[in-house]
Design an enzyme around this catalytic site. Structure first.
Site, PDB file in Angstrom:
ATOM      1  N   ARG A  56       5.953   1.155  -7.425  1.00  0.00           N
ATOM      2  CA  ARG A  56       5.114   1.966  -6.549  1.00  0.00           C
ATOM      3  C   ARG A  56       5.875   3.055  -5.817  1.00  0.00           C
ATOM      4  NH1 ARG A  56       2.425  -2.097  -7.157  1.00  0.00           N
ATOM      5  NH2 ARG A  56       4.445  -3.074  -6.962  1.00  0.00           N
ATOM      6  N   THR A  57       6.942   2.675  -5.144  1.00  0.00           N
ATOM      7  CA  THR A  57       7.622   3.648  -4.289  1.00  0.00           C
ATOM      8  C   THR A  57       8.206   4.763  -5.139  1.00  0.00           C
ATOM      9  OG1 THR A  57       8.106   1.834  -2.782  1.00  0.00           O
ATOM     10  CG2 THR A  57       9.337   3.875  -2.449  1.00  0.00           C
ATOM     11  N   ARG A 106      16.646   4.257  -2.762  1.00  0.00           N
ATOM     12  CA  ARG A 106      16.506   2.816  -2.522  1.00  0.00           C
ATOM     13  C   ARG A 106      17.798   2.153  -2.946  1.00  0.00           C
ATOM     14  NH1 ARG A 106      11.503  -1.016  -4.098  1.00  0.00           N
ATOM     15  NH2 ARG A 106      10.712   0.134  -2.315  1.00  0.00           N
ATOM     16  N   HIS A 134      11.985   0.118   5.511  1.00  0.00           N
ATOM     17  CA  HIS A 134      11.238   0.802   4.446  1.00  0.00           C
ATOM     18  C   HIS A 134      10.242   1.728   5.154  1.00  0.00           C
ATOM     19  CE1 HIS A 134       9.334   1.735   0.775  1.00  0.00           C
ATOM     20  NE2 HIS A 134       9.013   0.542   0.329  1.00  0.00           N
TER      21      HIS A 134
HETATM   22  C1  NCD Z   1       7.845  -3.650  -0.876  1.00  0.00           C
HETATM   23  C2  NCD Z   1       9.353  -3.433  -0.823  1.00  0.00           C
HETATM   24  O1  NCD Z   1       9.940  -2.915  -1.782  1.00  0.00           O
HETATM   25  O2  NCD Z   1       9.902  -3.785   0.214  1.00  0.00           O
HETATM   26  N1  NCD Z   1       7.275  -3.027  -1.986  1.00  0.00           N
HETATM   27  C3  NCD Z   1       6.941  -1.716  -1.921  1.00  0.00           C
HETATM   28  O3  NCD Z   1       7.751  -0.851  -1.653  1.00  0.00           O
HETATM   29  N2  NCD Z   1       5.647  -1.402  -2.104  1.00  0.00           N
HETATM   30  C4  NCD Z   1       7.426  -5.049  -0.733  1.00  0.00           C
HETATM   31  C5  NCD Z   1       8.015  -6.084  -1.650  1.00  0.00           C
HETATM   32  O4  NCD Z   1       8.784  -5.781  -2.552  1.00  0.00           O
HETATM   33  O5  NCD Z   1       7.671  -7.248  -1.438  1.00  0.00           O
END
Ligand code: NCD
Length: 305
Positions: A56-57, A106, A134
Protein backbone atom coordinates in the site's frame (compact mmCIF):
# COMPACT_ATOMS: atom_id res chain seq x y z
CA UNK A 1 -0.06 28.02 4.78
CA UNK A 2 3.41 26.44 4.57
CA UNK A 3 4.24 23.55 6.89
CA UNK A 4 6.47 24.22 9.89
CA UNK A 5 9.04 21.62 8.70
CA UNK A 6 10.93 20.56 5.57
CA UNK A 7 11.20 16.80 6.21
CA UNK A 8 8.47 14.56 7.65
CA UNK A 9 9.87 11.87 9.95
CA UNK A 10 7.45 11.84 12.89
CA UNK A 11 3.93 13.04 13.71
CA UNK A 12 5.41 14.68 16.81
CA UNK A 13 6.63 17.46 14.50
CA UNK A 14 3.12 18.53 13.53
CA UNK A 15 1.12 21.29 15.15
CA UNK A 16 -2.65 21.38 15.04
CA UNK A 17 -2.30 24.21 12.48
CA UNK A 18 -0.16 21.93 10.26
CA UNK A 19 -2.74 19.16 10.55
CA UNK A 20 -5.67 21.46 9.75
CA UNK A 21 -3.80 22.86 6.73
CA UNK A 22 -3.05 19.33 5.46
CA UNK A 23 -6.75 18.38 5.73
CA UNK A 24 -7.68 21.41 3.60
CA UNK A 25 -5.08 20.76 0.89
CA UNK A 26 -6.09 17.07 0.88
CA UNK A 27 -9.71 18.00 0.15
CA UNK A 28 -8.46 19.99 -2.87
CA UNK A 29 -6.23 17.10 -3.94
CA UNK A 30 -9.16 14.73 -3.78
CA UNK A 31 -10.83 16.85 -6.47
CA UNK A 32 -7.63 16.73 -8.57
CA UNK A 33 -7.50 12.95 -8.13
CA UNK A 34 -11.15 12.48 -9.05
CA UNK A 35 -10.66 14.45 -12.25
CA UNK A 36 -7.63 12.55 -13.51
CA UNK A 37 -4.66 14.33 -11.90
CA UNK A 38 -2.55 17.25 -13.11
CA UNK A 39 1.00 18.30 -14.11
CA UNK A 40 2.09 20.02 -10.88
CA UNK A 41 5.33 18.02 -10.79
CA UNK A 42 6.03 17.65 -14.50
CA UNK A 43 9.80 17.36 -14.97
CA UNK A 44 10.41 16.36 -11.32
CA UNK A 45 11.87 13.02 -10.25
CA UNK A 46 10.87 11.46 -6.92
CA UNK A 47 12.65 8.53 -5.26
CA UNK A 48 10.91 5.68 -3.41
CA UNK A 49 13.31 3.61 -1.29
CA UNK A 50 11.65 0.59 0.31
CA UNK A 51 14.01 -1.54 2.41
CA UNK A 52 11.16 -3.33 4.20
CA UNK A 53 8.06 -5.02 2.67
CA UNK A 54 5.24 -2.74 1.57
CA UNK A 55 2.37 -2.84 -0.89
CA UNK A 56 0.00 0.00 0.00
CA UNK A 57 2.47 2.63 1.09
CA UNK A 58 4.84 2.05 -1.82
CA UNK A 59 2.14 1.87 -4.49
CA UNK A 60 0.14 4.77 -3.10
CA UNK A 61 3.22 7.02 -3.05
CA UNK A 62 3.93 5.90 -6.59
CA UNK A 63 0.34 6.65 -7.62
CA UNK A 64 0.34 10.03 -5.82
CA UNK A 65 3.56 11.08 -7.56
CA UNK A 66 2.33 9.99 -10.99
CA UNK A 67 -1.09 11.66 -10.56
CA UNK A 68 0.83 14.91 -10.14
CA UNK A 69 2.90 14.33 -13.28
CA UNK A 70 6.25 13.33 -11.68
CA UNK A 71 8.61 10.56 -12.75
CA UNK A 72 9.43 7.95 -10.11
CA UNK A 73 12.64 6.03 -9.40
CA UNK A 74 12.53 3.12 -7.00
CA UNK A 75 14.84 0.92 -4.92
CA UNK A 76 13.26 -2.15 -3.37
CA UNK A 77 14.60 -4.64 -0.85
CA UNK A 78 17.61 -4.27 1.43
CA UNK A 79 19.29 -7.32 -0.10
CA UNK A 80 19.44 -5.66 -3.53
CA UNK A 81 20.82 -2.33 -2.32
CA UNK A 82 24.25 -0.89 -1.48
CA UNK A 83 23.27 -0.93 2.20
CA UNK A 84 23.63 -4.69 1.93
CA UNK A 85 27.25 -4.08 0.91
CA UNK A 86 27.70 -1.93 4.01
CA UNK A 87 26.84 1.55 2.80
CA UNK A 88 25.45 3.77 5.57
CA UNK A 89 21.94 5.26 5.45
CA UNK A 90 23.58 8.71 5.35
CA UNK A 91 25.65 7.91 2.25
CA UNK A 92 22.71 6.35 0.44
CA UNK A 93 20.56 9.43 1.08
CA UNK A 94 23.30 11.85 0.00
CA UNK A 95 23.62 9.89 -3.24
CA UNK A 96 19.88 9.68 -3.92
CA UNK A 97 19.55 13.44 -3.15
CA UNK A 98 21.64 13.99 -6.27
CA UNK A 99 19.14 12.13 -8.44
CA UNK A 100 15.79 13.33 -7.10
CA UNK A 101 13.59 16.20 -5.94
CA UNK A 102 12.13 14.33 -2.94
CA UNK A 103 12.86 11.03 -1.17
CA UNK A 104 10.46 8.59 0.50
CA UNK A 105 12.04 5.80 2.56
CA UNK A 106 10.89 2.75 4.53
CA UNK A 107 13.59 1.07 6.59
CA UNK A 108 13.50 -1.62 9.31
CA UNK A 109 15.56 0.38 11.83
CA UNK A 110 13.87 2.71 14.30
CA UNK A 111 15.54 6.13 14.01
CA UNK A 112 16.67 5.56 10.40
CA UNK A 113 14.34 8.30 9.15
CA UNK A 114 15.85 10.95 11.42
CA UNK A 115 19.35 9.97 10.30
CA UNK A 116 18.27 10.27 6.67
CA UNK A 117 16.50 13.62 7.10
CA UNK A 118 19.60 15.23 8.66
CA UNK A 119 21.64 14.70 5.49
CA UNK A 120 18.95 14.93 2.80
CA UNK A 121 19.24 18.02 0.62
CA UNK A 122 15.72 17.44 -0.77
CA UNK A 123 12.43 16.96 1.16
CA UNK A 124 12.48 13.57 2.93
CA UNK A 125 9.42 11.54 4.02
CA UNK A 126 9.46 8.61 6.46
CA UNK A 127 7.32 5.75 5.13
CA UNK A 128 7.90 3.64 8.28
CA UNK A 129 11.05 3.19 10.39
CA UNK A 130 10.75 -0.23 12.01
CA UNK A 131 8.59 -0.05 15.15
CA UNK A 132 9.12 3.73 15.28
CA UNK A 133 6.79 5.99 13.27
CA UNK A 134 4.66 5.96 10.12
CA UNK A 135 3.54 9.59 9.81
CA UNK A 136 1.86 9.48 6.38
CA UNK A 137 -0.31 6.54 7.48
CA UNK A 138 -1.38 8.51 10.57
CA UNK A 139 -2.20 11.59 8.49
CA UNK A 140 -4.36 9.52 6.15
CA UNK A 141 -5.99 7.97 9.22
CA UNK A 142 -6.77 11.50 10.48
CA UNK A 143 -8.26 12.43 7.11
CA UNK A 144 -10.35 9.25 7.18
CA UNK A 145 -11.69 9.94 10.68
CA UNK A 146 -12.48 13.53 9.66
CA UNK A 147 -14.36 12.38 6.55
CA UNK A 148 -16.19 9.49 8.20
CA UNK A 149 -17.14 11.28 11.42
CA UNK A 150 -17.20 14.95 10.34
CA UNK A 151 -14.88 16.09 13.14
CA UNK A 152 -11.67 15.30 14.99
CA UNK A 153 -12.43 17.17 18.22
CA UNK A 154 -14.22 15.00 20.75
CA UNK A 155 -13.49 11.71 19.00
CA UNK A 156 -13.58 8.53 21.10
CA UNK A 157 -11.24 5.97 19.57
CA UNK A 158 -10.52 2.35 20.50
CA UNK A 159 -7.18 0.93 19.39
CA UNK A 160 -6.91 -2.86 19.35
CA UNK A 161 -4.10 -5.40 19.03
CA UNK A 162 -0.38 -4.86 18.83
CA UNK A 163 -0.05 -1.44 20.43
CA UNK A 164 3.57 -2.15 21.37
CA UNK A 165 5.12 -2.64 17.94
CA UNK A 166 2.41 -1.08 15.75
CA UNK A 167 3.97 2.13 14.50
CA UNK A 168 0.70 3.37 12.99
CA UNK A 169 -1.02 3.57 16.39
CA UNK A 170 1.95 5.44 17.86
CA UNK A 171 1.93 8.01 15.06
CA UNK A 172 -1.86 8.39 15.14
CA UNK A 173 -1.96 8.87 18.92
CA UNK A 174 0.40 11.86 18.71
CA UNK A 175 -1.82 13.51 16.07
CA UNK A 176 -5.21 12.87 17.66
CA UNK A 177 -3.80 14.14 20.95
CA UNK A 178 -3.56 17.61 19.34
CA UNK A 179 -7.37 17.86 19.19
CA UNK A 180 -9.83 18.77 21.95
CA UNK A 181 -11.51 16.20 24.21
CA UNK A 182 -10.23 13.16 22.35
CA UNK A 183 -10.22 9.93 24.41
CA UNK A 184 -8.62 6.54 23.87
CA UNK A 185 -9.55 3.00 24.88
CA UNK A 186 -6.50 0.81 24.43
CA UNK A 187 -7.23 -2.91 24.01
CA UNK A 188 -4.26 -5.27 24.10
CA UNK A 189 -2.80 -8.21 25.97
CA UNK A 190 -0.38 -7.09 28.74
CA UNK A 191 2.59 -8.13 26.53
CA UNK A 192 1.57 -5.72 23.74
CA UNK A 193 0.58 -2.61 25.67
CA UNK A 194 1.01 0.92 24.34
CA UNK A 195 4.60 2.02 25.04
CA UNK A 196 5.50 4.65 27.60
CA UNK A 197 6.55 7.14 24.89
CA UNK A 198 2.86 7.40 23.94
CA UNK A 199 1.21 7.14 27.37
CA UNK A 200 3.57 9.79 28.78
CA UNK A 201 2.52 12.06 25.89
CA UNK A 202 -1.14 11.46 26.86
CA UNK A 203 -0.33 12.31 30.48
CA UNK A 204 1.56 15.45 29.51
CA UNK A 205 -1.30 16.68 27.27
CA UNK A 206 -4.06 15.66 29.69
CA UNK A 207 -5.49 13.19 27.15
CA UNK A 208 -7.87 10.66 28.71
CA UNK A 209 -7.06 6.98 28.11
CA UNK A 210 -7.99 3.61 29.58
CA UNK A 211 -6.22 0.28 29.10
CA UNK A 212 -8.36 -2.87 28.93
CA UNK A 213 -7.99 -6.44 27.70
CA UNK A 214 -11.40 -7.25 26.15
CA UNK A 215 -12.53 -5.93 22.78
CA UNK A 216 -16.14 -5.75 24.11
CA UNK A 217 -15.03 -2.94 26.43
CA UNK A 218 -14.08 -0.81 23.42
CA UNK A 219 -17.24 -0.89 21.32
CA UNK A 220 -18.79 2.27 22.73
CA UNK A 221 -16.55 4.54 20.61
CA UNK A 222 -16.74 6.54 17.37
CA UNK A 223 -13.87 4.64 15.81
CA UNK A 224 -12.35 1.19 16.33
CA UNK A 225 -8.83 0.95 14.90
CA UNK A 226 -7.76 -2.68 14.51
CA UNK A 227 -4.10 -3.66 14.03
CA UNK A 228 -2.12 -6.69 12.91
CA UNK A 229 0.23 -8.34 15.42
CA UNK A 230 3.62 -7.37 13.98
CA UNK A 231 5.15 -10.79 13.35
CA UNK A 232 8.44 -9.36 12.03
CA UNK A 233 9.20 -7.63 15.36
CA UNK A 234 9.06 -10.82 17.48
CA UNK A 235 12.22 -12.68 18.44
CA UNK A 236 10.25 -15.64 19.74
CA UNK A 237 8.02 -17.27 17.08
CA UNK A 238 6.02 -19.16 19.73
CA UNK A 239 5.19 -15.90 21.50
CA UNK A 240 3.87 -14.49 18.20
CA UNK A 241 1.74 -17.62 17.62
CA UNK A 242 0.30 -17.29 21.13
CA UNK A 243 -0.65 -13.63 20.68
CA UNK A 244 -1.47 -13.33 16.97
CA UNK A 245 -5.23 -13.78 17.09
CA UNK A 246 -6.19 -12.63 20.57
CA UNK A 247 -8.72 -10.26 19.01
CA UNK A 248 -10.98 -10.90 16.05
CA UNK A 249 -13.56 -8.27 15.15
CA UNK A 250 -16.76 -9.82 13.80
CA UNK A 251 -19.83 -8.27 12.15
CA UNK A 252 -21.88 -8.95 15.30
CA UNK A 253 -19.57 -6.65 17.30
CA UNK A 254 -20.37 -3.58 15.19
CA UNK A 255 -23.51 -4.22 13.11
CA UNK A 256 -25.96 -2.24 15.24
CA UNK A 257 -23.52 0.42 16.38
CA UNK A 258 -22.50 3.83 15.05
CA UNK A 259 -18.82 2.92 15.06
CA UNK A 260 -16.36 3.29 12.16
CA UNK A 261 -14.02 0.35 11.63
CA UNK A 262 -10.49 1.21 10.48
CA UNK A 263 -7.31 -0.82 9.86
CA UNK A 264 -4.03 0.29 8.23
CA UNK A 265 -3.91 -3.10 6.47
CA UNK A 266 -2.66 -5.71 5.71
CA UNK A 267 -5.06 -7.69 7.91
CA UNK A 268 -4.11 -11.19 8.95
CA UNK A 269 -7.38 -12.47 10.36
CA UNK A 270 -8.14 -9.80 12.99
CA UNK A 271 -11.13 -8.43 11.05
CA UNK A 272 -13.50 -11.14 9.89
CA UNK A 273 -14.40 -10.69 6.21
CA UNK A 274 -18.09 -10.62 7.20
CA UNK A 275 -17.46 -7.04 8.41
CA UNK A 276 -16.53 -5.90 4.89
CA UNK A 277 -20.10 -5.51 3.63
CA UNK A 278 -21.21 -3.33 6.57
CA UNK A 279 -21.37 0.45 6.15
CA UNK A 280 -19.14 0.70 9.26
CA UNK A 281 -16.20 -0.84 7.36
CA UNK A 282 -14.03 2.13 6.34
CA UNK A 283 -10.72 0.35 5.69
CA UNK A 284 -10.93 0.30 1.90
CA UNK A 285 -12.03 3.95 1.82
CA UNK A 286 -9.05 4.58 4.12
CA UNK A 287 -6.75 3.07 1.46
CA UNK A 288 -8.09 5.44 -1.19
CA UNK A 289 -7.50 8.38 1.15
CA UNK A 290 -3.83 7.34 1.26
CA UNK A 291 -3.25 8.51 -2.29
CA UNK A 292 -4.81 11.95 -1.90
CA UNK A 293 -3.10 12.61 1.44
CA UNK A 294 0.28 11.73 -0.08
CA UNK A 295 -0.42 14.02 -3.04
CA UNK A 296 -1.16 16.85 -0.58
CA UNK A 297 1.95 16.18 1.52
CA UNK A 298 4.26 16.14 -1.50
CA UNK A 299 2.76 19.41 -2.76
CA UNK A 300 3.09 21.07 0.63
CA UNK A 301 6.65 19.87 1.34
CA UNK A 302 7.74 21.12 -2.07
CA UNK A 303 5.96 24.44 -1.56
CA UNK A 304 3.52 23.86 -4.41
CA UNK A 305 0.08 23.69 -2.82
C1 NCD B 1 1.24 -0.72 8.31
C2 NCD B 1 2.75 -0.59 8.49
O1 NCD B 1 3.50 -0.84 7.54
O2 NCD B 1 3.12 -0.21 9.59
N1 NCD B 1 0.89 -0.94 6.98
C3 NCD B 1 0.75 0.11 6.14
O3 NCD B 1 1.64 0.91 5.94
N2 NCD B 1 -0.46 0.29 5.58
C4 NCD B 1 0.60 -1.68 9.23
C5 NCD B 1 1.13 -3.08 9.30
O4 NCD B 1 2.03 -3.47 8.56
O5 NCD B 1 0.59 -3.82 10.13
Amino acid sequence: MPLSFKHLTSTKQLTREDMDAILKVTEDMEKVYNTGGNDLFKGKVFANLFYEPSTRTRLSFDAAMKHLGASVITADGLQFSSMYKGETIEDTIMVVSQYSDAIVMRHPEQGSADRAAVVSSVPFINAGDGPGQHPTQAILDMYTIYKERGTLDGIKITMVGDLKYGRTVHSLSFLLGLYKDVSFTLVSPPELKMPEKVTSFFAEKGVQYTEVEAIEEGLDSDVIYMTRVQKERFEDAAEYERLKLKYILKADHVRDRDITVMHPLPRTGEIDTDVDALPNAAYFRQVRNGVVVRMALLAMLLGKE
